[in-house]
Design an enzyme around this catalytic site. Structure first.
Site, PDB file in Angstrom:
ATOM      1  CE1 TYR A   1      44.462  29.414  27.585  1.00 27.93           C
ATOM      2  CE2 TYR A   1      45.929  31.129  28.402  1.00 27.93           C
ATOM      3  CZ  TYR A   1      44.966  30.700  27.506  1.00 27.93           C
ATOM      4  OH  TYR A   1      44.502  31.556  26.549  1.00 27.93           O
TER       5      TYR A   1
ATOM      6  CG  ASP B   1      50.892  19.864  35.783  1.00 23.87           C
ATOM      7  OD1 ASP B   1      50.767  20.641  34.821  1.00 23.87           O
ATOM      8  OD2 ASP B   1      50.574  20.171  36.963  1.00 23.87           O
TER       9      ASP B   1
ATOM     10  CG  LEU C   1      47.867  17.005  38.461  1.00 23.15           C
ATOM     11  CD1 LEU C   1      47.027  15.758  38.723  1.00 23.15           C
ATOM     12  CD2 LEU C   1      47.498  17.598  37.091  1.00 23.15           C
TER      13      LEU C   1
ATOM     14  CB  ALA D   1      56.203  28.851  36.502  1.00 23.02           C
TER      15      ALA D   1
ATOM     16  CE1 TYR E   1      55.107  34.466  36.343  1.00 15.12           C
ATOM     17  CE2 TYR E   1      54.899  36.654  35.374  1.00 15.12           C
ATOM     18  CZ  TYR E   1      54.931  35.281  35.241  1.00 15.12           C
ATOM     19  OH  TYR E   1      54.781  34.719  33.992  1.00 15.12           O
TER      20      TYR E   1
ATOM     21  CG  PHE F   1      54.138  40.707  25.124  1.00 12.90           C
ATOM     22  CD1 PHE F   1      55.346  40.068  24.865  1.00 12.90           C
ATOM     23  CD2 PHE F   1      54.169  42.056  25.416  1.00 12.90           C
ATOM     24  CE1 PHE F   1      56.560  40.770  24.892  1.00 12.90           C
ATOM     25  CE2 PHE F   1      55.369  42.765  25.436  1.00 12.90           C
ATOM     26  CZ  PHE F   1      56.560  42.125  25.178  1.00 12.90           C
TER      27      PHE F   1
ATOM     28  CG  HIS G   1      44.852  36.132  32.960  1.00 11.86           C
ATOM     29  ND1 HIS G   1      45.017  34.932  33.594  1.00 11.86           N
ATOM     30  CD2 HIS G   1      46.078  36.700  32.883  1.00 11.86           C
ATOM     31  CE1 HIS G   1      46.300  34.765  33.872  1.00 11.86           C
ATOM     32  NE2 HIS G   1      46.963  35.831  33.450  1.00 11.86           N
TER      33      HIS G   1
ATOM     34  N   GLY H   1      51.839  47.882  39.829  1.00  9.58           N
ATOM     35  CA  GLY H   1      52.704  47.106  38.936  1.00  9.58           C
ATOM     36  C   GLY H   1      52.258  47.080  37.488  1.00  9.58           C
ATOM     37  CG  ASP H   2      48.329  46.664  35.673  1.00 12.21           C
ATOM     38  OD1 ASP H   2      48.921  45.599  35.410  1.00 12.21           O
ATOM     39  OD2 ASP H   2      47.105  46.726  35.918  1.00 12.21           O
TER      40      ASP H   2
HETATM   41  N1  UFG Z   1      42.506  44.214  34.131  1.00 17.26           N
HETATM   42  C1  UFG Z   1      41.422  44.893  34.665  1.00 17.26           C
HETATM   43  N2  UFG Z   1      40.607  44.224  35.528  1.00 17.26           N
HETATM   44  C2  UFG Z   1      40.812  42.903  35.869  1.00 17.26           C
HETATM   45  C3  UFG Z   1      41.910  42.228  35.296  1.00 17.26           C
HETATM   46  C4  UFG Z   1      42.742  42.919  34.431  1.00 17.26           C
HETATM   47  O1  UFG Z   1      41.195  46.066  34.403  1.00 17.26           O
HETATM   48  O2  UFG Z   1      40.038  42.350  36.668  1.00 17.26           O
HETATM   49  C5  UFG Z   1      43.403  44.946  33.206  1.00 17.26           C
HETATM   50  C6  UFG Z   1      44.816  45.054  33.756  1.00 17.26           C
HETATM   51  O3  UFG Z   1      44.959  46.173  34.568  1.00 17.26           O
HETATM   52  C7  UFG Z   1      45.619  45.133  32.460  1.00 17.26           C
HETATM   53  C8  UFG Z   1      44.803  44.292  31.469  1.00 17.26           C
HETATM   54  O4  UFG Z   1      43.501  44.217  32.021  1.00 17.26           O
HETATM   55  O5  UFG Z   1      45.640  46.453  31.998  1.00 17.26           O
HETATM   56  C9  UFG Z   1      45.345  42.884  31.305  1.00 17.26           C
HETATM   57  O6  UFG Z   1      45.495  42.320  32.605  1.00 17.26           O
HETATM   58  P1  UFG Z   1      45.764  40.767  32.842  1.00 17.26           P
HETATM   59  O7  UFG Z   1      45.753  40.555  34.322  1.00 17.26           O
HETATM   60  O8  UFG Z   1      44.853  39.955  31.994  1.00 17.26           O
HETATM   61  O9  UFG Z   1      47.220  40.558  32.269  1.00 17.26           O
HETATM   62  P2  UFG Z   1      48.566  41.339  32.632  1.00 17.26           P
HETATM   63  O10 UFG Z   1      48.871  42.249  31.497  1.00 17.26           O
HETATM   64  O11 UFG Z   1      48.538  41.934  33.973  1.00 17.26           O
HETATM   65  O12 UFG Z   1      49.575  40.121  32.780  1.00 17.26           O
HETATM   66  C10 UFG Z   1      49.875  39.216  31.737  1.00 17.26           C
HETATM   67  C11 UFG Z   1      50.192  37.868  32.331  1.00 17.26           C
HETATM   68  C12 UFG Z   1      51.385  37.965  33.230  1.00 17.26           C
HETATM   69  C13 UFG Z   1      52.525  38.563  32.466  1.00 17.26           C
HETATM   70  C14 UFG Z   1      52.129  39.864  31.820  1.00 17.26           C
HETATM   71  C15 UFG Z   1      53.220  40.345  30.953  1.00 17.26           C
HETATM   72  O13 UFG Z   1      49.097  37.397  33.075  1.00 17.26           O
HETATM   73  O14 UFG Z   1      51.741  36.672  33.661  1.00 17.26           O
HETATM   74  O15 UFG Z   1      50.956  39.689  31.041  1.00 17.26           O
HETATM   75  O16 UFG Z   1      52.801  41.389  30.163  1.00 17.26           O
HETATM   76  F1  UFG Z   1      53.535  38.805  33.305  1.00 17.26           F
END
Ligand code: UFG
Length: 325
Positions: free
Chosen positions: A12, A32, A34, A75, A141, A169, A189, A283-284
């Protein structure tokens, strides 16, 4: 013409950066395997299908190409998967990077731009986050990226490697005009999942509405992938100009809650994004917003996309043309 080697250029952020490097006149070779990237993201004559673990293959390629720098994206990126399969993450992300770094030092290539992450900071004590805050990841990760940053520090001392770590971010958005966008399988995401919920009518599960934030949902710093790509080019130029090793937060400095993103998705698509409020995801952190002052002052970076709706619009342009699965 300056040559750049991009690992993970079929993924991406890697494909968007490769696209921008080419537009800026760089000669790019993509490495890559792939395993997570897509062949269709790279022109065939630029792609070398090679595993990071293949140190000799990488060394031969570096000796043949003699790039001025390596931009290293390759990665695995899924926080949840890394908790279930930590060995895979340490092996691929740390082992793979070490193999690349060994090949670089054997071939005499001494500049690296590295894809790092805000996940380094774990559950930070305050926000916005500055680069000097403690590195205390809460997932394999995040730890895998922290370990590579440490290794880069030592290779700077022992080998004279100069590196820039960009701590991303929440990368999002797309360059749909170039056929590029976010394609993860499975997708984890928020923005692509919300867009899919609009298209399918199947609800997305939101991970927790009881955080200590104004609307109870988590706040993140959503940075457009093309702005992120620009940061990589500035990092390459900085290293070419003799810049010292450094680490930079790459975010816009603006925080948006999950509900705000949902509303932006509904406004852009004109549809409804059905959702179910689920429990918190392990972990959030409640709030992750970058202080990107160092990136702005040292590299002269400035985000072009400052409106969440504009970012979502580019993601929607890409998503709406994709077949539904
Ligand atoms: N979320 C939901 N439902 C989902 C997916 C996400 O509610 O199905 C929420 C998550 O809890 C979070 C927000 O949406 O509050 C964003 O979540 P993402 O999974 O899109 O992204 P993250 O913040 O968890 O993670 C991203 C990258 C990671 C990186 C991180 C660093 O994907 O690789 O940001 O901040 F480590």
């Amino acid at each position: 013409m300056s040559k750049i080697l991009v690992t993970g250029g079929a993924g991406y952020i890697g494909s968007h950066t490769t696209h921008l490097l080419l537009r800026r006149g760089y000669d790019v070779t993509v490495v890559d395997d792939l395993s997570r990237g897509y062949r269709h993201n790279v022109a065939p004559e630029r792609l070398r299908v090679l595993a990071l673990a293949d140190t000799n293959g990488l060394r031969r390629l570096l000796e043949a190409e003699r790039p001025e720098a390596v931009v290293h994206f390759a990665a695995y990126i899924a926080v949840g998967e890394s908790i279930g399969e930590p060995e895979l993450y340490f092996s691929n992300n740390v082992g793979g990077s070490l193999s690349l770094l060994a090949a670089m030092s054997q071939a005499g290539v001494g500049r690296l731009v590295f894809s790092s992450t805000a996940a380094l900071y774990g559950m930070p004590a305050r926000t916005p986050i500055t680069e000097d805050m403690p590195i205390q990841p809460v997932s394999p990760y995040g730890e895998s990226k922290a370990m590579v940053e440490k290794i880069l520090g030592w290779l700077g001392q022992c080998r004279g490697l100069r590196s820039v770590a960009l701590r991303y971010f929440n990368a999002c958005g797309a360059e749909p005009g170039s056929g590029l966008g976010e394609e993860h399988d499975p997708e984890t995401h928020l923005i692509p999942l919300l867009l899919r919920a609009v298209r399918t009518g199947r609800p997305i599960t939101l991970f927790g509405g009881d955080y200590a934030t104004p609307d109870g949902t988590c706040i993140r710093d959503y940075i457009h992938v093309s702005d992120l790509a620009e940061a990589h080019i500035l990092a390459v130029e900085y290293l070419a100009g003799g810049g010292a090793s450094n680490a930079f937060n790459a975010g816009t400095g603006a925080g948006h809650s999950v509900f705000e993103v949902l509303r932006a998705v509904e406004e852009v698509t004109g549809g409804k994004a059905p959702f179910i409020m689920g429990p918190r995801r392990a972990g959030d952190a409640a709030v992750l917003v970058a202080d990107s002052g160092r990136l702005q002052t040292t590299l002269g970076w400035k985000p072009r996309y400052t409106e969440l709706r504009e970012i979502v619009r580019t993601a929607w342009e890409f998503e709406r043309r994709r077949p539904l699965r």
